[in-house]
Enzyme design. Sequence first.
Site, PDB file in Angstrom:
ATOM      1  N   LYS A  34       0.843  -1.200   0.000  1.00 57.15           N
ATOM      2  CA  LYS A  34       0.000   0.000   0.000  1.00 57.15           C
ATOM      3  C   LYS A  34       0.880   1.252   0.000  1.00 57.15           C
ATOM      4  O   LYS A  34       1.706   1.450   0.886  1.00 57.15           O
ATOM      5  CB  LYS A  34      -0.917   0.022   1.223  1.00 57.15           C
ATOM      6  CG  LYS A  34      -1.843   1.239   1.239  1.00 57.15           C
ATOM      7  CD  LYS A  34      -2.897   1.140   2.318  1.00 57.15           C
ATOM      8  CE  LYS A  34      -2.432   1.606   3.663  1.00 57.15           C
ATOM      9  NZ  LYS A  34      -2.307   3.071   3.784  1.00 57.15           N
ATOM     10  N   ASP A  61      -3.385   4.302  -2.150  1.00 52.63           N
ATOM     11  CA  ASP A  61      -4.335   4.765  -1.127  1.00 52.63           C
ATOM     12  C   ASP A  61      -4.307   6.289  -1.068  1.00 52.63           C
ATOM     13  O   ASP A  61      -3.657   6.876  -0.209  1.00 52.63           O
ATOM     14  CB  ASP A  61      -3.912   4.135   0.222  1.00 52.63           C
ATOM     15  CG  ASP A  61      -4.790   4.571   1.383  1.00 52.63           C
ATOM     16  OD1 ASP A  61      -5.906   5.058   1.145  1.00 52.63           O
ATOM     17  OD2 ASP A  61      -4.343   4.406   2.535  1.00 52.63           O
ATOM     18  N   LYS A  63      -7.362   8.102  -1.641  1.00 54.91           N
ATOM     19  CA  LYS A  63      -8.730   8.510  -1.229  1.00 54.91           C
ATOM     20  C   LYS A  63      -9.230   9.742  -1.991  1.00 54.91           C
ATOM     21  O   LYS A  63      -9.451  10.796  -1.420  1.00 54.91           O
ATOM     22  CB  LYS A  63      -8.775   8.782   0.275  1.00 54.91           C
ATOM     23  CG  LYS A  63      -8.390   7.583   1.131  1.00 54.91           C
ATOM     24  CD  LYS A  63      -8.553   7.914   2.614  1.00 54.91           C
ATOM     25  CE  LYS A  63      -8.133   6.774   3.510  1.00 54.91           C
ATOM     26  NZ  LYS A  63      -6.673   6.516   3.513  1.00 54.91           N
ATOM     27  N   ASP A  66     -13.679  14.363  -5.166  1.00 59.00           N
ATOM     28  CA  ASP A  66     -13.775  15.606  -5.947  1.00 59.00           C
ATOM     29  C   ASP A  66     -15.011  15.483  -6.841  1.00 59.00           C
ATOM     30  O   ASP A  66     -15.788  14.532  -6.701  1.00 59.00           O
ATOM     31  CB  ASP A  66     -12.485  15.794  -6.776  1.00 59.00           C
ATOM     32  CG  ASP A  66     -12.158  17.266  -7.024  1.00 59.00           C
ATOM     33  OD1 ASP A  66     -13.076  18.015  -7.417  1.00 59.00           O
ATOM     34  OD2 ASP A  66     -10.998  17.657  -6.842  1.00 59.00           O
ATOM     35  N   THR A 125     -12.530   5.582  10.321  1.00 58.03           N
ATOM     36  CA  THR A 125     -12.649   4.972  11.656  1.00 58.03           C
ATOM     37  C   THR A 125     -12.158   5.922  12.747  1.00 58.03           C
ATOM     38  O   THR A 125     -12.392   5.690  13.919  1.00 58.03           O
ATOM     39  CB  THR A 125     -11.854   3.653  11.738  1.00 58.03           C
ATOM     40  OG1 THR A 125     -10.524   3.904  11.292  1.00 58.03           O
ATOM     41  CG2 THR A 125     -12.476   2.569  10.892  1.00 58.03           C
ATOM     42  N   ARG A 218       3.045  -1.638  10.762  1.00 55.22           N
ATOM     43  CA  ARG A 218       4.103  -1.747  11.769  1.00 55.22           C
ATOM     44  C   ARG A 218       4.345  -3.136  12.352  1.00 55.22           C
ATOM     45  O   ARG A 218       5.499  -3.454  12.658  1.00 55.22           O
ATOM     46  CB  ARG A 218       3.868  -0.705  12.865  1.00 55.22           C
ATOM     47  CG  ARG A 218       4.160   0.708  12.364  1.00 55.22           C
ATOM     48  CD  ARG A 218       3.533   1.770  13.216  1.00 55.22           C
ATOM     49  NE  ARG A 218       2.065   1.744  13.110  1.00 55.22           N
ATOM     50  CZ  ARG A 218       1.265   2.570  13.759  1.00 55.22           C
ATOM     51  NH1 ARG A 218       1.782   3.477  14.564  1.00 55.22           N
ATOM     52  NH2 ARG A 218      -0.052   2.502  13.586  1.00 55.22           N
TER      53      ARG A 218
HETATM   54  O1  C5P Z   1       1.066   0.293  11.022  1.00 60.78           O
HETATM   55  P1  C5P Z   1      -0.402  -0.064  10.937  1.00 60.78           P
HETATM   56  O2  C5P Z   1      -0.660  -1.544  10.820  1.00 60.78           O
HETATM   57  O3  C5P Z   1      -1.205   0.585  12.042  1.00 60.78           O
HETATM   58  O4  C5P Z   1      -0.848   0.587   9.555  1.00 60.78           O
HETATM   59  C1  C5P Z   1      -2.199   0.608   9.164  1.00 60.78           C
HETATM   60  C2  C5P Z   1      -2.340   1.321   7.848  1.00 60.78           C
HETATM   61  O5  C5P Z   1      -3.730   1.387   7.532  1.00 60.78           O
HETATM   62  C3  C5P Z   1      -1.815   2.758   7.841  1.00 60.78           C
HETATM   63  O6  C5P Z   1      -1.323   3.034   6.532  1.00 60.78           O
HETATM   64  C4  C5P Z   1      -3.054   3.581   8.124  1.00 60.78           C
HETATM   65  O7  C5P Z   1      -2.986   4.866   7.584  1.00 60.78           O
HETATM   66  C5  C5P Z   1      -4.143   2.748   7.430  1.00 60.78           C
HETATM   67  N1  C5P Z   1      -5.481   2.963   7.976  1.00 60.78           N
HETATM   68  C6  C5P Z   1      -5.800   2.698   9.289  1.00 60.78           C
HETATM   69  N2  C5P Z   1      -7.068   2.910   9.748  1.00 60.78           N
HETATM   70  C7  C5P Z   1      -8.016   3.353   8.915  1.00 60.78           C
HETATM   71  C8  C5P Z   1      -7.722   3.604   7.587  1.00 60.78           C
HETATM   72  C9  C5P Z   1      -6.432   3.394   7.143  1.00 60.78           C
HETATM   73  O8  C5P Z   1      -4.941   2.278  10.059  1.00 60.78           O
HETATM   74  N3  C5P Z   1      -9.232   3.496   9.364  1.00 60.78           N
END
Ligand code: C5P
Length: 240
Positions: A34, A61, A63, A66, A125, A218
């Site tokens: 992503k 990603d 989003k 427009d 979220t 992460r």
């Molecule tokens: O490091 P981690 O597993 O928390 O990364 C989650 C990824 O998903 C990040 O790129 C974050 O921006 C994205 N994301 C999220 N929650 C959302 C939408 C997107 O964690 N509701």
Amino acid sequence: MQAKERIILALDVDHQSRALELVEQLKNHVGAFKVGMQLYNSMGPDIVRDIQNRGGRVFVDLKFHDIPNTVAAAGRVMTRLQCYMFNVHAAGGKEMMARLVQEVHKEAQKLQVQAPLLLAVTVLTSLSQQQLEEELFIKDMSVEDLVVQWALMAQAAGMDGVVCSPQEIRPIKQACGEGFKTITPGIRPVWAAANDQKRITTPAQALELGTDYMVIGRPITAAADPVEAAQKIIDELEAC
Ligand code: C5P
């Protein structure tokens, strides 16, 4: 679908060098990478081609949100980039999504390439019920009901699925059917730190809830051994 195909690795880094190092390490352990606003806005569309040239698929990603004409034009660009999937905000409305679907499929046919999977982001979220009422002035409706209504609207416009919280998978699949795809972040294996994620789900729980793809950052990228971390997640999914 193979377990590893379900894993989308979030490349939340600034630099091409770190991103491509992760791609080389993990391309056989995840289904896609992503690229979000951080990396895309640092490196431009070349980063997508660089990942593809190394054998990785890319979820762009960004989003989009427009007017229909502008989002449809961005969709043609994404199709030419041959990304695996990309997303728009459902809040842009049904016409915006329907025009996007039409233009992306037309462009894919013209180029004789696979059309990207088209995903809608419903309610972020990070937004609470209180913010929905006090800041967006959406009243008399729960977050979950709004998420389901917007997922139905996205489906009616021809979109392939939604990005949502694992808690929302069941209501969305009940309303839209099992074939409507769900992509879920907020995934944490029991052995990983929660970081700033609040409502977390393990990979096995997300799979049992019916998710199609899980976005994981992460727990893999910050692990001492990212390949071992990814393999542990694959093993957890395969044991389901
Ligand atoms: O490091 P981690 O597993 O928390 O990364 C989650 C990824 O998903 C990040 O790129 C974050 O921006 C994205 N994301 C999220 N929650 C959302 C939408 C997107 O964690 N509701």
